[in-house]
Motif scaffolding. Structure first.
Motif, PDB file in Angstrom:
ATOM      1  N   ALA A   2       0.913  -1.426   0.163  1.00 16.83           N
ATOM      2  CA  ALA A   2       0.314  -0.277  -0.138  1.00 16.83           C
ATOM      3  C   ALA A   2       1.063   2.088   0.026  1.00 16.83           C
ATOM      4  N   LYS A   3       2.376   1.387   0.136  1.00 14.96           N
ATOM      5  CA  LYS A   3       3.178   2.405   0.313  1.00 14.96           C
ATOM      6  C   LYS A   3       3.421   2.763  -0.868  1.00 14.96           C
ATOM      7  N   ASP A   4       3.048   1.767  -1.881  1.00 14.14           N
ATOM      8  CA  ASP A   4       3.802   1.992  -3.076  1.00 14.14           C
ATOM      9  C   ASP A   4       2.570   2.684  -3.832  1.00 14.14           C
ATOM     10  N   MET A   5       0.828   3.128  -2.753  1.00 11.94           N
ATOM     11  CA  MET A   5      -0.019   3.712  -4.143  1.00 11.94           C
ATOM     12  C   MET A   5      -0.077   4.983  -3.680  1.00 11.94           C
ATOM     13  N   THR A   6      -1.046   5.569  -4.370  1.00 10.76           N
ATOM     14  CA  THR A   6      -1.018   7.224  -4.233  1.00 10.76           C
ATOM     15  C   THR A   6      -2.400   7.353  -5.011  1.00 10.76           C
ATOM     16  N   LEU A   7      -3.338   8.020  -4.121  1.00 16.20           N
ATOM     17  CA  LEU A   7      -4.971   8.311  -4.336  1.00 16.20           C
ATOM     18  C   LEU A   7      -5.762   9.513  -3.943  1.00 16.20           C
ATOM     19  N   LEU A   8      -5.350  10.799  -4.943  1.00 14.89           N
ATOM     20  CA  LEU A   8      -5.803  11.294  -4.998  1.00 14.89           C
ATOM     21  C   LEU A   8      -7.415  11.919  -5.188  1.00 14.89           C
ATOM     22  N   TRP A   9      -8.599  11.808  -4.232  1.00 15.09           N
ATOM     23  CA  TRP A   9      -9.408  12.151  -4.584  1.00 15.09           C
ATOM     24  C   TRP A   9      -9.993  13.469  -3.566  1.00 15.09           C
ATOM     25  N   GLY A  10     -11.938  13.490  -4.088  1.00 17.26           N
ATOM     26  CA  GLY A  10     -13.215  14.239  -2.945  1.00 17.26           C
ATOM     27  C   GLY A  10     -13.587  14.163  -2.852  1.00 17.26           C
ATOM     28  N   SER A  11     -13.879  14.700  -1.751  1.00 12.54           N
ATOM     29  CA  SER A  11     -14.574  14.379  -0.221  1.00 12.54           C
ATOM     30  C   SER A  11     -16.764  14.070  -0.957  1.00 12.54           C
ATOM     31  N   CYS A  16     -14.563   8.091  -5.913  1.00 12.64           N
ATOM     32  CA  CYS A  16     -13.230   8.365  -5.061  1.00 12.64           C
ATOM     33  C   CYS A  16     -14.216   7.149  -4.044  1.00 12.64           C
ATOM     34  N   TRP A  17     -14.931   7.652  -3.836  1.00 10.10           N
ATOM     35  CA  TRP A  17     -15.444   6.513  -2.559  1.00 10.10           C
ATOM     36  C   TRP A  17     -15.313   5.069  -3.082  1.00 10.10           C
ATOM     37  N   ARG A  18     -15.387   4.907  -3.880  1.00  6.90           N
ATOM     38  CA  ARG A  18     -15.244   3.220  -4.735  1.00  6.90           C
ATOM     39  C   ARG A  18     -14.373   2.737  -4.244  1.00  6.90           C
ATOM     40  N   VAL A  19     -13.114   3.340  -4.384  1.00  9.00           N
ATOM     41  CA  VAL A  19     -11.553   3.443  -4.876  1.00  9.00           C
ATOM     42  C   VAL A  19     -11.210   3.505  -2.985  1.00  9.00           C
ATOM     43  N   GLN A  20     -11.864   3.695  -2.140  1.00  4.94           N
ATOM     44  CA  GLN A  20     -11.388   3.563  -0.867  1.00  4.94           C
ATOM     45  C   GLN A  20     -12.169   2.824   0.185  1.00  4.94           C
ATOM     46  N   ILE A  21     -13.427   1.917  -0.612  1.00  6.73           N
ATOM     47  CA  ILE A  21     -14.441   1.132  -0.136  1.00  6.73           C
ATOM     48  C   ILE A  21     -13.195  -0.100  -0.239  1.00  6.73           C
ATOM     49  N   MET A  22     -12.922  -0.184  -1.956  1.00  8.44           N
ATOM     50  CA  MET A  22     -11.900  -1.075  -2.274  1.00  8.44           C
ATOM     51  C   MET A  22     -10.678  -1.254  -1.789  1.00  8.44           C
ATOM     52  N   LEU A 167     -17.499  -6.535  -5.280  1.00  7.93           N
ATOM     53  CA  LEU A 167     -17.527  -5.585  -5.832  1.00  7.93           C
ATOM     54  C   LEU A 167     -18.754  -4.570  -6.089  1.00  7.93           C
ATOM     55  N   ALA A 168     -19.987  -5.572  -6.662  1.00  9.76           N
ATOM     56  CA  ALA A 168     -20.815  -5.070  -6.655  1.00  9.76           C
ATOM     57  C   ALA A 168     -21.294  -3.825  -5.824  1.00  9.76           C
ATOM     58  N   ASP A 169     -21.243  -4.387  -5.185  1.00 13.44           N
ATOM     59  CA  ASP A 169     -21.589  -3.529  -3.615  1.00 13.44           C
ATOM     60  C   ASP A 169     -20.686  -2.424  -3.221  1.00 13.44           C
ATOM     61  N   VAL A 170     -19.111  -2.813  -3.292  1.00 10.94           N
ATOM     62  CA  VAL A 170     -18.615  -1.444  -3.960  1.00 10.94           C
ATOM     63  C   VAL A 170     -18.715  -0.111  -4.772  1.00 10.94           C
ATOM     64  N   VAL A 171     -18.898  -0.579  -5.343  1.00 15.98           N
ATOM     65  CA  VAL A 171     -19.904   0.894  -6.602  1.00 15.98           C
ATOM     66  C   VAL A 171     -20.461   0.980  -6.419  1.00 15.98           C
ATOM     67  N   VAL A 172     -22.030   0.550  -6.168  1.00 14.74           N
ATOM     68  CA  VAL A 172     -23.108   1.092  -5.943  1.00 14.74           C
ATOM     69  C   VAL A 172     -23.182   1.112  -5.060  1.00 14.74           C
ATOM     70  N   PRO A 203     -17.191  -1.870   8.353  1.00 14.84           N
ATOM     71  CA  PRO A 203     -15.934  -1.213   8.413  1.00 14.84           C
ATOM     72  C   PRO A 203     -15.629  -0.249   7.133  1.00 14.84           C
ATOM     73  N   SER A 204     -15.221  -1.184   6.210  1.00 15.17           N
ATOM     74  CA  SER A 204     -14.055  -0.286   5.122  1.00 15.17           C
ATOM     75  C   SER A 204     -15.569   0.961   4.822  1.00 15.17           C
ATOM     76  N   VAL A 205     -16.631   0.975   5.313  1.00 17.51           N
ATOM     77  CA  VAL A 205     -17.806   2.147   4.829  1.00 17.51           C
ATOM     78  C   VAL A 205     -17.792   3.278   5.589  1.00 17.51           C
ATOM     79  N   LYS A 206     -17.399   3.203   6.950  1.00 18.28           N
ATOM     80  CA  LYS A 206     -16.890   4.103   8.273  1.00 18.28           C
ATOM     81  C   LYS A 206     -16.162   4.679   7.858  1.00 18.28           C
ATOM     82  N   ALA A 207     -15.340   4.028   7.781  1.00 19.52           N
ATOM     83  CA  ALA A 207     -13.842   4.241   7.162  1.00 19.52           C
ATOM     84  C   ALA A 207     -13.042   5.164   6.366  1.00 19.52           C
ATOM     85  N   SER A 208     -14.034   4.600   5.165  1.00 21.92           N
ATOM     86  CA  SER A 208     -13.769   5.775   4.208  1.00 21.92           C
ATOM     87  C   SER A 208     -15.412   7.366   4.156  1.00 21.92           C
TER      88      SER A 208
END
Length: 227
Positions: A2-11, A16-22, A167-172, A203-208
């Motif tokens: 994960a340290k090799d990953m960069t995400l630029l996002w908007g609230s 953006c939220w899909r990627v954060q949940i993922m 994945l359907a839940d992640v993106v929808v 937890p993934s949704v709460k965290a993001s």
């Protein structure tokens, strides 16, 4: 990893939220991230353009690999880290097929939600037409009834493709989150309300959860209250 990953996002951005949940579901916390402001046009900054020439968020980089479309990021992460975190593509053929169907229907769903909200917030009052407002809301209402029916058929406590979170839940789910943020009635759409209540506790949704939603939990509750 994960340290090799960069995400630029908007609230509050569903893509953006899909990627954060993922990232949360795949246990890829600790990545380099930066929250940018749409209002300040920071998504058009050189920092973003260096990764995403379209000047859009999310902008995602893993090492030297760049994937910017949110569905693409989700597929990429599931493929690269399929043995880590939550398994998001079911082995069962029927569930897998339904997952793919709902994933890509989710693009139409999001588009219809965005059309209503965009017209309300970004089209000047003097340029709005009652006929367009009516047409957009009717299209969204038809779409909502479809998803209500899908969940009704699957039964209580189900995710979009069956008993497992996929994945359907992640993106929808971010689309569903936006709907209730803008005032959709859980009494009128009880199955969507149940689904929202189920997934928002992961937890993934709460965290993001979008930070400006945390700061202002009430939201814009009048926009969709009449649907």
């Amino acid at each position: 990893m994960a340290k090799d990953m960069t995400l630029l996002w908007g609230s509050g951005s569903a893509p953006c939220w899909r990627v954060q949940i993922m990232l949360e579901e795949k246990k890829l916390q600790g990545y380099d991230q930066k929250l940018l402001s749409f209002e300040k046009m920071e998504h058009k900054s050189q920092e973003v353009l260096d990764i995403n020439p379209r000047g859009q968020l999310p902008s995602f980089k893993h090492g030297n690999i760049i994937v910017n479309e949110s569905y693409g990021v989700c597929f990429y992460l599931e493929s690269q880290f399929k043995n880590q975190g939550t398994k998001l593509i079911p082995d069962d053929t029927d569930q897998q097929a339904l997952m793919y169907q709902r994933m890509f229907e989710g693009l139409t769903f999001y588009d219809k939600v965005l059309t209503v909200i965009y017209y309300e917030y970004f089209v000047p009052k003097g340029e709005r037409h009652d006929s367009a407002v009516k047409r957009n809301k009717e299209a969204l209402e038809t779409e909502l009834k479809l998803w209500e029916g899908y969940l009704q058929k699957l039964g209580a406590g189900s995710y979009l493709a069956g008993p497992s979170f996929t994945l359907a839940d992640v993106v929808v789910f971010p689309t569903v989150g936006i709907l209730f943020r803008f005032g959709l009635s859980a009494q009128r759409y009880p199955k969507l309300g149940e689904y929202y209540g189920l997934v928002k506790e992961r937890p993934s949704v709460k965290a993001s959860w979008p930070p400006h939603w945390v700061e202002d939990p009430k939201g814009d509750e009048d926009t969709l209250k009449d649907l």
